[in-house]
Design a protein around this motif. Structure first.
Motif, mmCIF file in Angstrom:
data_model
loop_
_atom_site.group_PDB
_atom_site.id
_atom_site.type_symbol
_atom_site.label_atom_id
_atom_site.label_comp_id
_atom_site.label_asym_id
_atom_site.label_seq_id
_atom_site.Cartn_x
_atom_site.Cartn_y
_atom_site.Cartn_z
ATOM 1 N N ALA A 173 84.643 42.421 55.898
ATOM 2 C CA ALA A 173 83.493 42.197 56.781
ATOM 3 C C ALA A 173 83.828 41.295 57.954
ATOM 4 N N PRO B 102 84.135 54.745 54.044
ATOM 5 C CA PRO B 102 83.070 53.957 54.670
ATOM 6 C C PRO B 102 81.786 54.764 54.829
ATOM 7 N N LEU C 247 89.985 49.895 55.919
ATOM 8 C CA LEU C 247 88.612 50.342 56.151
ATOM 9 C C LEU C 247 88.367 51.806 55.797
ATOM 10 N N PHE D 184 83.448 42.671 61.365
ATOM 11 C CA PHE D 184 82.113 42.885 61.902
ATOM 12 C C PHE D 184 81.405 41.589 62.295
ATOM 13 N N TYR E 84 79.990 45.625 55.222
ATOM 14 C CA TYR E 84 80.709 46.899 55.144
ATOM 15 C C TYR E 84 80.565 47.425 53.726
ATOM 16 N N PRO F 21 83.855 52.130 63.298
ATOM 17 C CA PRO F 21 83.424 50.791 62.873
ATOM 18 C C PRO F 21 84.294 49.681 63.432
ATOM 19 N N TRP G 117 77.874 50.226 57.651
ATOM 20 C CA TRP G 117 78.377 48.960 58.183
ATOM 21 C C TRP G 117 77.410 48.481 59.259
ATOM 22 N N SER H 158 81.440 50.793 51.155
ATOM 23 C CA SER H 158 82.208 52.021 50.979
ATOM 24 C C SER H 158 81.769 52.736 49.708
#
Length: 270
Positions: free
Chosen positions: A242, A141, A261, A245, A134, A63, A144, A136
């Motif tokens: 996040a 995780p 993460l 990302f 994201y 990720p 995502w 979890s």
């Protein structure tokens, strides 16, 4: 259990002739100026597409490169030299930890936690925003995403709220999946967002001129709040996972968020 694609990563490095390169600490430069209408020299499009395609497959367990690979995939039609240089930069980053992968702990709760964010007007070519989330499960995780929004947002609140609606859709699917597997959801799933305006829109039933164009998303998110399926919460930008990302980060911030993460490297440096 650790899900890793170490051999696949080393194969990519070997094919590119970068086994002996000096590693990079983060995958993309801050404040990059990559754009589709660049005037740089053209490069071999077939080679660029193959490289980006292999990196896309690698994001299944990495990720940390999702944002940069999403950015690079927007230039496959007519790649320029700066796009290829950015792709090589990703390989230099992978060289530093080719065995990094997802840690799935043996013991842990079945609690879902979600983070959503948006980079308002992040695309330099179209000025569309980037959605990132994201999710979890018990700290591991499980979902995502990085995706450019389909329309141009006229405010950061609109961009953030669209990202929130996309994240809620994914959360509902995961909650349903866990229910089918026999795990009851007794509490609302926390959804962390660092945009105060988006949180106010979710909680306030009064619409203003600035929110009319996202009215359907407003109803959708608020309905799930009232049914106690999600619980939007404020989080400080510094610990917004996040962010990995939706935007390019510097070394310190990148590794700070990466450490939260649930991504680890069990192999020694190559």
């Amino acid at each position: 259990m650790v899900l890793s694609q170490r051999k696949y990563t080393l194969d990519i490095l070997g094919e590119s002739g970068l086994h002996g390169c000096r590693p990079s600490n983060f995958p993309i430069e801050q404040n990059h100026r990559l754009r589709a209408d660049s005037t740089g020299s053209l490069v071999d499009a077939a080679h660029y597409r193959r490289l980006v395609g292999r990196l896309l497959y690698l994001t299944v367990t990495r990720p940390d490169i999702t944002y940069v690979v999403n950015t690079l995939s927007q230039f496959v039609a007519m790649p320029r030299q700066e796009h290829m240089d950015a792709a090589i930069r990703v390989l230099l980053y992978l060289k530093g930890a080719p065995g990094r992968g997802l840690l799935l702990p043996k013991e842990g709760s079945l609690t879902l936690t979600a983070y959503c964010d948006a980079d308002w007007g992040g695309c330099l070519t179209t000025r569309r925003s980037c959605t990132g989330y994201y999710i979890s499960l018990g700290g591991a995780p499980v979902s995502w995403r990085t995706k450019k929004q389909s329309v141009v947002s006229r405010s950061s609140a609109e961009a953030e709220y669209r990202a929130m609606a996309v994240t809620v859709s994914e959360l509902l699917w995961l909650r349903w999946l866990l229910f089918e597997l026999g795990s009851q959801r007794k509490h609302a799933t926390p959804l962390f967002c660092d945009n105060q305006a988006a949180l106010h829109i979710a909680a306030n039933p009064v619409y203003h001129e600035r929110t009319k164009h996202v009215e359907m998303d407003c109803y959708f998110v608020r309905e799930r709040m009232h049914s106690n399926e999600i619980a939007p919460r404020k989080i400080h930008t510094k610990v917004q996972l996040a962010d990995l990302f939706t935007k390019e980060l510097g070394k310190d911030r990148f590794h700070l968020l990466l450490g939260k993460l649930g991504v680890v490297d069990l192999h020694p440096p190559t």
